[in-house]
Design a protein around this motif. Sequence first.
Motif, PDB file in Angstrom:
ATOM      1  N   UNK A 134      -0.261  92.279 -40.016  1.00 53.91           N
ATOM      2  CA  UNK A 134       0.622  93.442 -39.886  1.00 53.91           C
ATOM      3  C   UNK A 134       2.010  93.178 -40.469  1.00 53.91           C
ATOM      4  N   UNK A 135       2.331  91.889 -40.672  1.00 57.28           N
ATOM      5  CA  UNK A 135       3.632  91.534 -41.236  1.00 57.28           C
ATOM      6  C   UNK A 135       3.541  91.036 -42.672  1.00 57.28           C
ATOM      7  N   UNK A 136       2.472  90.306 -42.953  1.00 55.19           N
ATOM      8  CA  UNK A 136       2.397  89.620 -44.244  1.00 55.19           C
ATOM      9  C   UNK A 136       0.943  89.551 -44.685  1.00 55.19           C
ATOM     10  N   UNK A 137       0.701  89.793 -45.959  1.00 55.96           N
ATOM     11  CA  UNK A 137      -0.679  89.779 -46.453  1.00 55.96           C
ATOM     12  C   UNK A 137      -0.715  89.231 -47.870  1.00 55.96           C
ATOM     13  N   UNK A 138      -1.771  88.461 -48.146  1.00 57.24           N
ATOM     14  CA  UNK A 138      -1.993  87.937 -49.494  1.00 57.24           C
ATOM     15  C   UNK A 138      -3.243  88.611 -50.063  1.00 57.24           C
TER      16      UNK A 138
ATOM     17  N   UNK B 169      -5.929  89.093 -53.233  1.00 54.11           N
ATOM     18  CA  UNK B 169      -6.532  88.512 -54.438  1.00 54.11           C
ATOM     19  C   UNK B 169      -6.598  89.581 -55.519  1.00 54.11           C
ATOM     20  N   UNK B 170      -5.957  89.320 -56.668  1.00 53.14           N
ATOM     21  CA  UNK B 170      -5.932  90.312 -57.739  1.00 53.14           C
ATOM     22  C   UNK B 170      -7.169  90.266 -58.625  1.00 53.14           C
ATOM     23  N   UNK B 171      -8.051  89.297 -58.374  1.00 56.34           N
ATOM     24  CA  UNK B 171      -9.297  89.227 -59.128  1.00 56.34           C
ATOM     25  C   UNK B 171      -9.207  88.486 -60.443  1.00 56.34           C
ATOM     26  N   UNK B 172      -8.024  88.030 -60.812  1.00 54.22           N
ATOM     27  CA  UNK B 172      -7.863  87.313 -62.084  1.00 54.22           C
ATOM     28  C   UNK B 172      -7.268  85.917 -61.875  1.00 54.22           C
ATOM     29  N   UNK B 173      -7.360  85.415 -60.633  1.00 48.53           N
ATOM     30  CA  UNK B 173      -6.788  84.104 -60.305  1.00 48.53           C
ATOM     31  C   UNK B 173      -5.391  84.186 -59.729  1.00 48.53           C
ATOM     32  N   UNK B 174      -4.757  85.352 -59.887  1.00 47.28           N
ATOM     33  CA  UNK B 174      -3.414  85.533 -59.335  1.00 47.28           C
ATOM     34  C   UNK B 174      -3.498  86.224 -57.971  1.00 47.28           C
ATOM     35  N   UNK B 175      -2.406  86.214 -57.247  1.00 46.80           N
ATOM     36  CA  UNK B 175      -2.354  86.866 -55.936  1.00 46.80           C
ATOM     37  C   UNK B 175      -1.107  87.735 -55.849  1.00 46.80           C
ATOM     38  N   UNK B 176      -1.142  88.641 -54.904  1.00 43.27           N
ATOM     39  CA  UNK B 176       0.020  89.455 -54.569  1.00 43.27           C
ATOM     40  C   UNK B 176       0.386  89.173 -53.121  1.00 43.27           C
ATOM     41  N   UNK B 177       1.648  88.814 -52.887  1.00 40.01           N
ATOM     42  CA  UNK B 177       2.136  88.588 -51.532  1.00 40.01           C
ATOM     43  C   UNK B 177       2.885  89.832 -51.094  1.00 40.01           C
ATOM     44  N   UNK B 178       2.496  90.357 -49.926  1.00 45.06           N
ATOM     45  CA  UNK B 178       3.091  91.603 -49.448  1.00 45.06           C
ATOM     46  C   UNK B 178       3.755  91.408 -48.088  1.00 45.06           C
ATOM     47  N   UNK B 179       5.033  91.776 -48.019  1.00 45.53           N
ATOM     48  CA  UNK B 179       5.734  91.866 -46.742  1.00 45.53           C
ATOM     49  C   UNK B 179       5.631  93.325 -46.311  1.00 45.53           C
ATOM     50  N   UNK B 180       5.067  93.563 -45.128  1.00 45.09           N
ATOM     51  CA  UNK B 180       4.634  94.920 -44.784  1.00 45.09           C
ATOM     52  C   UNK B 180       5.451  95.544 -43.654  1.00 45.09           C
ATOM     53  N   UNK B 181       5.467  96.861 -43.665  1.00 42.33           N
ATOM     54  CA  UNK B 181       6.040  97.673 -42.589  1.00 42.33           C
ATOM     55  C   UNK B 181       7.469  97.264 -42.222  1.00 42.33           C
ATOM     56  N   UNK B 182       8.332  97.227 -43.210  1.00 43.10           N
ATOM     57  CA  UNK B 182       9.730  96.825 -43.007  1.00 43.10           C
ATOM     58  C   UNK B 182      10.519  98.042 -42.527  1.00 43.10           C
ATOM     59  N   UNK B 183      11.080  97.955 -41.341  1.00 46.07           N
ATOM     60  CA  UNK B 183      11.891  99.038 -40.800  1.00 46.07           C
ATOM     61  C   UNK B 183      13.365  98.852 -41.101  1.00 46.07           C
ATOM     62  N   UNK B 184      13.780  97.607 -41.260  1.00 46.77           N
ATOM     63  CA  UNK B 184      15.185  97.330 -41.557  1.00 46.77           C
ATOM     64  C   UNK B 184      15.275  95.942 -42.148  1.00 46.77           C
ATOM     65  N   UNK B 185      16.335  95.670 -42.901  1.00 48.02           N
ATOM     66  CA  UNK B 185      16.546  94.318 -43.420  1.00 48.02           C
ATOM     67  C   UNK B 185      18.032  94.102 -43.637  1.00 48.02           C
TER      68      UNK B 185
END
Length: 341
Positions: free
Chosen positions: A316-320, A322-338
């Motif tokens: 719910x906070x962080x997810x990796x 797989x882009x299918x080509x050997x690379x990845x996407x790192x996602x910081x999720x549901x940010x209400x404030x920073x």
Amino acid sequence: MDKIRDISIIEAVLHVLDTGADEPILNSYMMELTEERYKFILSHIERVLKDENLKYASFKAKNTIVKEVGQDYLNGRIDLNIASKEIVKGLFEIMKDNESISSCDLLVVSFNTEYGPMLGILKMDYVKQYTHQIDIVDSNVGIGLIPITTGLSASKKVQKAAFIRPIRDDQEYDLLVFDKKPVIDTDGINYFLDNFLGCSLIENDRDATRHFMNRVELWTRSNCKDEAVKAERIRTSVKRILRNNEDINIYDIAEQVILPYEPEVKKDFIAYFQECNLEKFQVDKEYLEKKLSNLKIKVSSDIELSITADAYADINNFEIKDNGDGSITMMIKYIENYVEK
């Protein structure tokens, strides 16, 4: 490794070792342990004892001044002032023969722990500080800065220290040693460990756990270039295995971490850790949790991320992805404030 947490300082003395002088300046009196001084000494001892570079050690058969005098003091044959002066004289002789050793104050302190009494030796290197200089010329005031290099800092970490125990039959170690920045001569001699203390380091579970984790990272960087998916799988799998097991066997890890269709990679993985003498060891759980509690990820020269282990594992906070080509996407999720720092 014994986790020393209960420290009660008994007495302490401070001496001055200036390599520019012919002799050390020896203190005739014990330090008055005011509340402020007690806290200053305690903070340095605690910081060293918690550092991951602290090592077990045993004295070699050959007696050194530290070994002889330390045992004389711990067994009640001499007082701390006499013991500390002999220790200082021994170190000063070594310093005069080695120009690379910095001048210092040497703090010698006696304290009790839950594992018994200890004699602490802390090399307190000077901190370069500045103070103002006031010049008055024809009623005009000029204020400048001048450097001073004799100050001790409550925040600067000690680089070298030893904590000596009474030597008893069948004990696991004789002393704890901290040597953050070793000074080694052309013959491979470490003046602090070899000449001054006269001791040999002993490998322990914390060392093995730290070395293994460092080596896993180095192997992964070298063998998974431009393969972020593979690198993430190996790092995550190794952490899981370390958390879930007390005893580590590199052959079992290779089976779980390296995919079945990569036999040559598995063979290289095993050979690498055999060369590092890390085929089998026990996990130091306290060190592991401390190390994994906060992860630092460097994506590129421009992007770095610091994230707690709990947040990293919480989808719910962080997810990796797989882009299918050997690379990845790192996602910081549901940010209400920073906030920006």
